[in-house]
Design a protein around this motif. Structure first.
Motif, PDB file in Angstrom:
ATOM      1  N   VAL A  53       0.966  -1.254  -0.070  1.00 40.84           N
ATOM      2  CA  VAL A  53       0.103  -0.157  -0.067  1.00 40.84           C
ATOM      3  C   VAL A  53       0.854   1.288   0.058  1.00 40.84           C
ATOM      4  O   VAL A  53       0.395   2.259  -0.409  1.00 40.84           O
ATOM      5  CB  VAL A  53      -0.785   0.023   1.262  1.00 40.84           C
ATOM      6  CG1 VAL A  53      -1.893   1.024   1.176  1.00 40.84           C
ATOM      7  CG2 VAL A  53      -1.886  -1.291   1.282  1.00 40.84           C
ATOM      8  N   LYS A  54       2.045   1.099   0.667  1.00 37.58           N
ATOM      9  CA  LYS A  54       3.010   2.482   0.510  1.00 37.58           C
ATOM     10  C   LYS A  54       3.433   2.752  -0.671  1.00 37.58           C
ATOM     11  O   LYS A  54       3.421   3.841  -1.233  1.00 37.58           O
ATOM     12  CB  LYS A  54       4.145   1.969   1.508  1.00 37.58           C
ATOM     13  CG  LYS A  54       5.058   3.380   1.570  1.00 37.58           C
ATOM     14  CD  LYS A  54       6.399   2.939   2.494  1.00 37.58           C
ATOM     15  CE  LYS A  54       7.154   4.074   2.754  1.00 37.58           C
ATOM     16  NZ  LYS A  54       8.230   3.890   3.696  1.00 37.58           N
ATOM     17  N   ARG A  72       0.266   4.159  -2.680  1.00 40.07           N
ATOM     18  CA  ARG A  72       0.075   5.470  -2.510  1.00 40.07           C
ATOM     19  C   ARG A  72       1.047   6.580  -2.938  1.00 40.07           C
ATOM     20  O   ARG A  72       0.456   7.684  -3.362  1.00 40.07           O
ATOM     21  CB  ARG A  72       0.383   5.631  -0.816  1.00 40.07           C
ATOM     22  CG  ARG A  72      -0.929   4.963   0.078  1.00 40.07           C
ATOM     23  CD  ARG A  72      -0.601   5.301   1.357  1.00 40.07           C
ATOM     24  NE  ARG A  72      -0.608   6.799   1.577  1.00 40.07           N
ATOM     25  CZ  ARG A  72      -1.758   7.611   2.337  1.00 40.07           C
ATOM     26  NH1 ARG A  72      -2.828   6.913   2.178  1.00 40.07           N
ATOM     27  NH2 ARG A  72      -1.665   8.613   2.565  1.00 40.07           N
ATOM     28  N   HIS A 120      -7.714  -6.372   1.198  1.00 36.43           N
ATOM     29  CA  HIS A 120      -7.258  -5.632   1.695  1.00 36.43           C
ATOM     30  C   HIS A 120      -8.408  -4.573   2.256  1.00 36.43           C
ATOM     31  O   HIS A 120      -8.275  -4.168   3.472  1.00 36.43           O
ATOM     32  CB  HIS A 120      -6.447  -4.449   0.971  1.00 36.43           C
ATOM     33  CG  HIS A 120      -5.967  -3.118   1.351  1.00 36.43           C
ATOM     34  ND1 HIS A 120      -4.983  -2.972   2.315  1.00 36.43           N
ATOM     35  CD2 HIS A 120      -6.286  -1.933   1.134  1.00 36.43           C
ATOM     36  CE1 HIS A 120      -4.807  -1.947   2.664  1.00 36.43           C
ATOM     37  NE2 HIS A 120      -5.645  -1.159   2.157  1.00 36.43           N
ATOM     38  N   LEU A 171      -9.657  -3.570   6.348  1.00 39.28           N
ATOM     39  CA  LEU A 171      -9.566  -2.453   6.721  1.00 39.28           C
ATOM     40  C   LEU A 171     -11.090  -2.123   7.271  1.00 39.28           C
ATOM     41  O   LEU A 171     -11.421  -1.593   8.165  1.00 39.28           O
ATOM     42  CB  LEU A 171      -9.705  -1.202   5.684  1.00 39.28           C
ATOM     43  CG  LEU A 171      -8.008  -0.891   5.222  1.00 39.28           C
ATOM     44  CD1 LEU A 171      -8.203   0.078   4.196  1.00 39.28           C
ATOM     45  CD2 LEU A 171      -7.523  -0.282   6.617  1.00 39.28           C
ATOM     46  N   ASN A 231      -5.596   3.369   1.221  1.00 43.98           N
ATOM     47  CA  ASN A 231      -5.953   3.566   2.584  1.00 43.98           C
ATOM     48  C   ASN A 231      -5.199   2.699   3.451  1.00 43.98           C
ATOM     49  O   ASN A 231      -4.991   1.560   2.943  1.00 43.98           O
ATOM     50  CB  ASN A 231      -7.447   3.758   3.011  1.00 43.98           C
ATOM     51  CG  ASN A 231      -8.291   5.117   2.452  1.00 43.98           C
ATOM     52  OD1 ASN A 231      -8.921   5.077   1.642  1.00 43.98           O
ATOM     53  ND2 ASN A 231      -7.710   5.984   2.673  1.00 43.98           N
ATOM     54  N   THR A 232      -4.840   2.921   4.595  1.00 46.48           N
ATOM     55  CA  THR A 232      -4.233   2.258   5.581  1.00 46.48           C
ATOM     56  C   THR A 232      -4.730   2.020   7.063  1.00 46.48           C
ATOM     57  O   THR A 232      -5.632   2.749   7.296  1.00 46.48           O
ATOM     58  CB  THR A 232      -2.671   2.559   5.842  1.00 46.48           C
ATOM     59  OG1 THR A 232      -2.834   3.775   6.297  1.00 46.48           O
ATOM     60  CG2 THR A 232      -1.799   2.796   4.603  1.00 46.48           C
ATOM     61  N   GLU A 233      -4.291   1.167   7.732  1.00 48.27           N
ATOM     62  CA  GLU A 233      -4.655   1.188   9.068  1.00 48.27           C
ATOM     63  C   GLU A 233      -4.404   2.598   9.814  1.00 48.27           C
ATOM     64  O   GLU A 233      -4.969   3.050  10.810  1.00 48.27           O
ATOM     65  CB  GLU A 233      -4.004   0.055   9.970  1.00 48.27           C
ATOM     66  CG  GLU A 233      -4.559  -1.129   9.563  1.00 48.27           C
ATOM     67  CD  GLU A 233      -4.181  -2.508  10.334  1.00 48.27           C
ATOM     68  OE1 GLU A 233      -3.368  -2.321  10.972  1.00 48.27           O
ATOM     69  OE2 GLU A 233      -4.612  -3.569  10.130  1.00 48.27           O
ATOM     70  N   ASP A 234      -3.342   3.259   9.476  1.00 49.35           N
ATOM     71  CA  ASP A 234      -2.855   4.565   9.954  1.00 49.35           C
ATOM     72  C   ASP A 234      -3.884   5.547   9.534  1.00 49.35           C
ATOM     73  O   ASP A 234      -4.362   6.326  10.574  1.00 49.35           O
ATOM     74  CB  ASP A 234      -1.440   4.950   9.362  1.00 49.35           C
ATOM     75  CG  ASP A 234      -1.069   6.307   9.959  1.00 49.35           C
ATOM     76  OD1 ASP A 234      -0.987   6.176  11.290  1.00 49.35           O
ATOM     77  OD2 ASP A 234      -0.953   7.119   9.415  1.00 49.35           O
TER      78      ASP A 234
END
Length: 406
Positions: free
Chosen positions: A3-4, A7, A302, A306, A383-386
């Motif tokens: 995901v990084k 993005r 993914h 989420l 999008n991410t967990e962060d």
């Protein structure tokens, strides 16, 4: 999924909003665009800008090849039988209206029934309201269960010999409910009805096989799946589309024009009057390439993680009410105590967090929920967990700020 790395392919995400890194949680309204899609559209306008199907010069031929190549790419992406079943248009709204005007008004009569649900977007309610008013048919609703799902038993009871059209969202844009389209298609067809699917929140997030679903029509929008705004697709079974009349008349869609009468081109072009959305189709093709490179199964997995994560984390926020089923698509619609959703969204925006607030073009559903509006956070492959953690932190700060109302 990395995901990084994904993005980094979305230029808009690399910015600050109100002094905070952007956390974009409004993909159900419109998705962001990767650089490959932006470049595909830019390249068309820089090098190949010409109208399609008409000219024999080089630019026209290149533009036509890209436009029709995009149609074939969409056909493969949703596994339609033929490119003749792929109609390019402005989006889901246009697709559903096309079916409601061209198919429903020609086939409905007094005593016939159209069956939908209260969870539908206005684009899948109003066209049917108008169709039954024009034909004398009746509009009926499948009731919702307490968690915002529908019961197949209710569908079986309500689909009768009088039912001619069943129209339903693949995924609710408010509740995140994932409807059992394949089973509903079987029920509808057992009584001779056709199934129309609003796929605006479906195609971007999961692998859709229209032949396996056996839906008769399936409409979706490009801008919710990384493509430009203004481009959409209506899939329809060829035998149905062939017996439907166009809803727009003019250039591109004609075969022969006389002083008193005209004939239409064959599918799919008879439904694409005027200069088509060429750059949008080219952008949609690039978006499909991006999604397929990542993998639709990877995207779905993914997003499901989420969705589970955000549901768990929101349980830690006092006074929050989340609407919809436990198993859902990657969006959460909620209210925070007595704070108006617009105030919640404004407060979150001050922390760089973009969410949607309002009735989400689903006022009958808001009435069923007994609210006037809600806030909604929706997630996508970037999008991410962060991002979830920032949302929760922003909600806690918002709750503290509006603490006087609790």
């Amino acid at each position: 999924m990395d995901v990084k790395a994904i993005r980094q392919m979305f230029p808009i995400l690399d910015q600050e909003v109100n002094g905070h890194p952007l956390v974009y949680l409004d993909s159900s309204a419109t998705s962001q665009k990767p650089i490959s899609v932006i470049e595909a559209v830019d390249n068309y306008y820089r090098k190949d800008n010409a109208n399609v199907h008409r000219g024999v010069h080089t630019l026209g031929s290149r533009a036509t090849d890209q436009y029709e190549g995009a149609r074939e790419k969409v056909r493969r992406f949703i596994n339609a039988k033929s490119t003749s079943e792929i109609i390019f248009n402005r989006g889901t709204t246009t697709g559903i209206n096309t079916v409601a005007y061209s198919y429903a008004r020609a086939n409905l009569k007094p005593g016939d029934e159209v069956l939908i649900t209260p969870m539908e977007h206005h684009s899948n309610i109003i066209p049917w309201q108008q169709a039954v008013k024009a034909t004398g048919a009746t509009l009926n609703y499948i009731p919702l269960q307490d968690d915002g799902t529908i019961s197949l038993e209710d569908v079986r009871k309500l689909v009768t010999d009088n039912t001619k059209v069943v129209a339903i969202a693949h995924v609710s844009n408010v509740l995140g409910t994932i409807n059992p389209i394949k089973e509903i298609a079987q029920i509808a067809h057992s009584k001779g009805a056709v199934l129309v699917v609003d796929g605006a929140q479906g195609v971007p997030h999961m692998k859709v096989d229209v032949q396996d679903l056996d839906c008769d029509f399936y409409a979706f929008s490009g801008h919710k799946m990384l493509a430009p705004t203004g481009i959409g697709v209506l899939y329809g079974k060829r035998e149905l589309l062939e017996n439907m009349e166009p809803v727009e008349f003019g250039g591109e869609m004609i075969d022969f024009v006389d002083l008193q009468d005209s004939t239409w081109k064959e599918l799919p072009w008879k439904f694409e009057g005027g200069t088509p959305i060429i750059a949008g189709a080219i952008g949609l093709a690039a978006a499909i390439d991006f999604l397929e490179d990542v993998g639709m199964d990877n995207i779905l997995n993914h997003e499901q993680k989420l969705a589970d994560y955000v549901m768990d984390r929101l349980r830690t926020v006092d006074d929050i009410k989340v609407y919809g089923p436990e198993h859902r698509a990657a969006l959460v619609t909620f209210n925070l105590g007595d704070v108006h959703p617009h105030d919640v969204a404004t407060a979150l925006d001050s922390y760089g967090i973009a969410v949607r607030a309002g009735h989400h073009c689903a006022q009958p559903l808001m009435k069923w929920l007994n609210v006037t509006a809600t806030a909604r956070a929706s997630f996508y492959l970037y999008n991410t967990e962060d991002d979830v953690e920032k949302l929760v932190d922003g909600l806690l700060k918002t709750k503290e700020f509006f603490g006087h109302v609790f």
